[in-house]
Design an enzyme around this catalytic site. Structure first.
Site, PDB file in Angstrom:
ATOM      1  N   ILE A   1       0.871  -1.182   0.000  1.00 38.03           N
ATOM      2  CA  ILE A   1       0.000   0.000   0.000  1.00 38.03           C
ATOM      3  C   ILE A   1       0.901   1.222   0.000  1.00 38.03           C
ATOM      4  O   ILE A   1       1.959   1.213   0.657  1.00 38.03           O
ATOM      5  CB  ILE A   1      -0.976   0.004   1.199  1.00 38.03           C
ATOM      6  CG1 ILE A   1      -1.962   1.193   1.123  1.00 38.03           C
ATOM      7  CG2 ILE A   1      -0.242  -0.017   2.533  1.00 38.03           C
ATOM      8  CD1 ILE A   1      -3.159   1.062   2.056  1.00 38.03           C
ATOM      9  N   ALA A   2       0.544   2.234  -0.762  1.00 33.53           N
ATOM     10  CA  ALA A   2       1.399   3.422  -0.832  1.00 33.53           C
ATOM     11  C   ALA A   2       0.569   4.661  -1.145  1.00 33.53           C
ATOM     12  O   ALA A   2      -0.429   4.598  -1.866  1.00 33.53           O
ATOM     13  CB  ALA A   2       2.476   3.238  -1.912  1.00 33.53           C
ATOM     14  N   VAL A   3       1.035   5.766  -0.590  1.00 32.92           N
ATOM     15  CA  VAL A   3       0.442   7.088  -0.805  1.00 32.92           C
ATOM     16  C   VAL A   3       1.607   8.029  -1.130  1.00 32.92           C
ATOM     17  O   VAL A   3       2.645   7.976  -0.460  1.00 32.92           O
ATOM     18  CB  VAL A   3      -0.284   7.563   0.478  1.00 32.92           C
ATOM     19  CG1 VAL A   3      -0.708   9.018   0.381  1.00 32.92           C
ATOM     20  CG2 VAL A   3      -1.489   6.669   0.765  1.00 32.92           C
TER      21      VAL A   3
ATOM     22  N   ARG B   1      -3.271  12.450   5.266  1.00 35.75           N
ATOM     23  CA  ARG B   1      -4.593  13.038   4.979  1.00 35.75           C
ATOM     24  C   ARG B   1      -5.703  11.993   5.039  1.00 35.75           C
ATOM     25  O   ARG B   1      -6.839  12.265   4.634  1.00 35.75           O
ATOM     26  CB  ARG B   1      -4.597  13.689   3.594  1.00 35.75           C
ATOM     27  CG  ARG B   1      -3.620  14.827   3.473  1.00 35.75           C
ATOM     28  CD  ARG B   1      -3.766  15.499   2.120  1.00 35.75           C
ATOM     29  NE  ARG B   1      -2.713  16.483   1.918  1.00 35.75           N
ATOM     30  CZ  ARG B   1      -2.611  17.216   0.822  1.00 35.75           C
ATOM     31  NH1 ARG B   1      -3.482  17.082  -0.147  1.00 35.75           N
ATOM     32  NH2 ARG B   1      -1.633  18.089   0.699  1.00 35.75           N
ATOM     33  N   GLY B   2      -5.367  10.774   5.466  1.00 31.94           N
ATOM     34  CA  GLY B   2      -6.406   9.751   5.608  1.00 31.94           C
ATOM     35  C   GLY B   2      -6.635   8.915   4.363  1.00 31.94           C
ATOM     36  O   GLY B   2      -7.552   8.097   4.330  1.00 31.94           O
TER      37      GLY B   2
ATOM     38  N   GLU C   1       2.650  -8.258   6.271  1.00 37.03           N
ATOM     39  CA  GLU C   1       3.981  -8.149   6.873  1.00 37.03           C
ATOM     40  C   GLU C   1       4.450  -6.717   6.728  1.00 37.03           C
ATOM     41  O   GLU C   1       4.195  -6.085   5.703  1.00 37.03           O
ATOM     42  CB  GLU C   1       4.971  -9.082   6.167  1.00 37.03           C
ATOM     43  CG  GLU C   1       4.772 -10.536   6.534  1.00 37.03           C
ATOM     44  CD  GLU C   1       5.058 -11.466   5.380  1.00 37.03           C
ATOM     45  OE1 GLU C   1       5.469 -10.993   4.303  1.00 37.03           O
ATOM     46  OE2 GLU C   1       4.867 -12.676   5.556  1.00 37.03           O
TER      47      GLU C   1
ATOM     48  N   ASN D   1       8.748   0.646  10.402  1.00 35.48           N
ATOM     49  CA  ASN D   1       7.792   1.461   9.628  1.00 35.48           C
ATOM     50  C   ASN D   1       6.671   1.956  10.545  1.00 35.48           C
ATOM     51  O   ASN D   1       5.548   1.439  10.559  1.00 35.48           O
ATOM     52  CB  ASN D   1       7.231   0.646   8.455  1.00 35.48           C
ATOM     53  CG  ASN D   1       6.538   1.521   7.429  1.00 35.48           C
ATOM     54  OD1 ASN D   1       6.157   2.663   7.725  1.00 35.48           O
ATOM     55  ND2 ASN D   1       6.355   1.007   6.235  1.00 35.48           N
TER      56      ASN D   1
ATOM     57  N   TYR E   1      -2.097   0.471  10.483  1.00 33.70           N
ATOM     58  CA  TYR E   1      -2.687  -0.861  10.617  1.00 33.70           C
ATOM     59  C   TYR E   1      -3.337  -1.040  11.985  1.00 33.70           C
ATOM     60  O   TYR E   1      -4.419  -1.616  12.097  1.00 33.70           O
ATOM     61  CB  TYR E   1      -1.615  -1.937  10.389  1.00 33.70           C
ATOM     62  CG  TYR E   1      -0.967  -1.867   9.021  1.00 33.70           C
ATOM     63  CD1 TYR E   1      -1.720  -1.550   7.897  1.00 33.70           C
ATOM     64  CD2 TYR E   1       0.395  -2.107   8.840  1.00 33.70           C
ATOM     65  CE1 TYR E   1      -1.132  -1.469   6.641  1.00 33.70           C
ATOM     66  CE2 TYR E   1       0.983  -2.032   7.589  1.00 33.70           C
ATOM     67  CZ  TYR E   1       0.217  -1.709   6.498  1.00 33.70           C
ATOM     68  OH  TYR E   1       0.782  -1.629   5.252  1.00 33.70           O
TER      69      TYR E   1
HETATM   70  C1  LIG Z   1       2.000   3.943   5.375  1.00 39.08           C
HETATM   71  C2  LIG Z   1       1.262   4.890   4.434  1.00 39.08           C
HETATM   72  C3  LIG Z   1       0.589   4.064   3.323  1.00 39.08           C
HETATM   73  C4  LIG Z   1       0.183   5.654   5.243  1.00 39.08           C
HETATM   74  O1  LIG Z   1      -0.577   6.441   4.317  1.00 39.08           O
HETATM   75  P1  LIG Z   1      -1.357   7.763   4.804  1.00 39.08           P
HETATM   76  O2  LIG Z   1      -2.368   8.093   3.769  1.00 39.08           O
HETATM   77  O3  LIG Z   1      -0.365   8.808   5.164  1.00 39.08           O
HETATM   78  O4  LIG Z   1      -2.075   7.245   6.129  1.00 39.08           O
HETATM   79  P2  LIG Z   1      -3.331   7.950   6.817  1.00 39.08           P
HETATM   80  O5  LIG Z   1      -3.288   9.422   6.565  1.00 39.08           O
HETATM   81  O6  LIG Z   1      -4.559   7.206   6.443  1.00 39.08           O
HETATM   82  O7  LIG Z   1      -2.979   7.728   8.351  1.00 39.08           O
HETATM   83  C5  LIG Z   1      -3.497   6.625   9.056  1.00 39.08           C
HETATM   84  C6  LIG Z   1      -2.868   6.591  10.431  1.00 39.08           C
HETATM   85  O8  LIG Z   1      -1.505   6.229  10.324  1.00 39.08           O
HETATM   86  C7  LIG Z   1      -0.749   6.977  11.264  1.00 39.08           C
HETATM   87  N1  LIG Z   1       0.266   7.721  10.534  1.00 39.08           N
HETATM   88  C8  LIG Z   1       0.230   8.141   9.242  1.00 39.08           C
HETATM   89  N2  LIG Z   1       1.384   8.739   8.932  1.00 39.08           N
HETATM   90  C9  LIG Z   1       2.142   8.693  10.051  1.00 39.08           C
HETATM   91  C10 LIG Z   1       3.446   9.131  10.368  1.00 39.08           C
HETATM   92  N3  LIG Z   1       4.212   9.760   9.454  1.00 39.08           N
HETATM   93  N4  LIG Z   1       3.930   8.885  11.604  1.00 39.08           N
HETATM   94  C11 LIG Z   1       3.184   8.246  12.523  1.00 39.08           C
HETATM   95  N5  LIG Z   1       1.936   7.811  12.287  1.00 39.08           N
HETATM   96  C12 LIG Z   1       1.427   8.032  11.067  1.00 39.08           C
HETATM   97  C13 LIG Z   1      -1.700   7.815  12.066  1.00 39.08           C
HETATM   98  O9  LIG Z   1      -2.066   7.073  13.223  1.00 39.08           O
HETATM   99  C14 LIG Z   1      -2.879   7.919  11.158  1.00 39.08           C
HETATM  100  O10 LIG Z   1      -4.085   8.009  11.832  1.00 39.08           O
HETATM  101  P3  LIG Z   1      -4.628   9.443  12.382  1.00 39.08           P
HETATM  102  O11 LIG Z   1      -4.407  10.435  11.286  1.00 39.08           O
HETATM  103  O12 LIG Z   1      -6.065   9.192  12.668  1.00 39.08           O
HETATM  104  O13 LIG Z   1      -3.793   9.719  13.584  1.00 39.08           O
HETATM  105  C15 LIG Z   1       2.228   5.952   3.819  1.00 39.08           C
HETATM  106  O14 LIG Z   1       2.984   6.531   4.874  1.00 39.08           O
HETATM  107  C16 LIG Z   1       3.177   5.381   2.767  1.00 39.08           C
HETATM  108  O15 LIG Z   1       2.846   5.333   1.580  1.00 39.08           O
HETATM  109  N6  LIG Z   1       4.391   4.970   3.200  1.00 39.08           N
HETATM  110  C17 LIG Z   1       5.381   4.408   2.256  1.00 39.08           C
HETATM  111  C18 LIG Z   1       4.970   3.037   1.769  1.00 39.08           C
HETATM  112  C19 LIG Z   1       4.802   2.068   2.930  1.00 39.08           C
HETATM  113  O16 LIG Z   1       5.557   2.062   3.889  1.00 39.08           O
HETATM  114  N7  LIG Z   1       3.775   1.191   2.787  1.00 39.08           N
HETATM  115  C20 LIG Z   1       3.480   0.164   3.787  1.00 39.08           C
HETATM  116  C21 LIG Z   1       4.176  -1.112   3.429  1.00 39.08           C
HETATM  117  S1  LIG Z   1       3.869  -2.383   4.675  1.00 39.08           S
END
Ligand SMILES: CC(C)(COP(=O)(O)OP(=O)(O)OC[C@H]1O[C@@H](n2cnc3c(N)ncnc32)[C@H](O)[C@@H]1OP(=O)(O)O)[C@@H](O)C(=O)NCCC(=O)NCCS
Length: 162
Positions: free
Chosen positions: A80-82, A89-90, A114, A119, A126
């Site tokens: 999963i990636a953003v 931003r959720g 996994e 991370n 999760y």
């Molecule tokens: C992990 C990832 C997919 C999260 O995407 P995101 O859209 O930023 O996540 P969300 O905005 O939905 O945040 C969900 C929750 O994650 C947590 N979170 C998100 N970014 C965070 C950060 N930088 N540090 C700590 N917690 C974080 C928060 O608890 C958040 O919930 P809240 O906003 O209600 O507090 C993104 O950081 C990413 O693409 N990372 C690189 C790829 C990766 O590591 N993928 C996972 C492989 S297992």
């Protein structure tokens, strides 16, 4: 386009849709901008062809992508990636919640994944969505200068009452 920073998803309605192999280049661009550990083009091509891949999209802009595989009543989140500019931003929560609800409605029972122990953003995502750690794989992932552990997480999928 992505909503202006600070505006919540309640004012903005991106949609979840299936992700096709014709979007391979856009997925590669997104993941390269998301973080340091990326799948290869061959990995994504294979997943787009064989697995269940979804996107969160608004005005033709990819906001999040995710890949899952299904075996019997189990689904695994493979990736999963953003994009970095859109994180926090959720979007990942929105996409993952939507997919887990759809899998539950299809009578799938468990979702496994996994994740690198380091991370913290992914682990927080999760845990917020109901995943709990059920094990670890020592030295599972390559990392600069060595290896790092994977944590294995499980979410029990629950169907919403009709
Ligand atoms: C992990 C990832 C997919 C999260 O995407 P995101 O859209 O930023 O996540 P969300 O905005 O939905 O945040 C969900 C929750 O994650 C947590 N979170 C998100 N970014 C965070 C950060 N930088 N540090 C700590 N917690 C974080 C928060 O608890 C958040 O919930 P809240 O906003 O209600 O507090 C993104 O950081 C990413 O693409 N990372 C690189 C790829 C990766 O590591 N993928 C996972 C492989 S297992």
């Amino acid at each position: 386009m992505a909503e202006p920073a600070g505006m919540g998803l309640s004012f903005f309605s991106p949609e979840v849709d299936t992700l096709g192999v014709d979007e391979l280049d856009a997925v590669m661009t997104l993941e390269r901008s998301a973080g340091p550990y990326c799948w290869s083009k061959a990995d994504w091509k294979s997943s787009l062809e064989q697995d269940l891949c979804y996107k969160l999209v608004a005005d033709n802009e990819l906001l999040a992508v995710a890949a899952f595989s299904v075996v019997c009543d189990e689904v695994s989140l493979l990736n999963i990636a953003v994009p970095a500019a859109c994180q926090g931003r959720g979007y990942a929560s929105h996409l993952l919640q939507h997919c887990l609800a759809a899998f539950a409605a299809q009578h799938l029972k468990h979702c496994f994944l996994e994740v690198r122990r380091s991370n913290t953003a992914a682990l927080a995502l999760y845990k917020k969505l109901g995943f709990a750690s059920i094990g670890e794989r020592k030295n599972y992932y390559p990392v600069a200068g060595g290896r790092e552990d994977a944590l294995v997480l499980l979410c029990q999928l629950q169907r919403k009452e009709q």
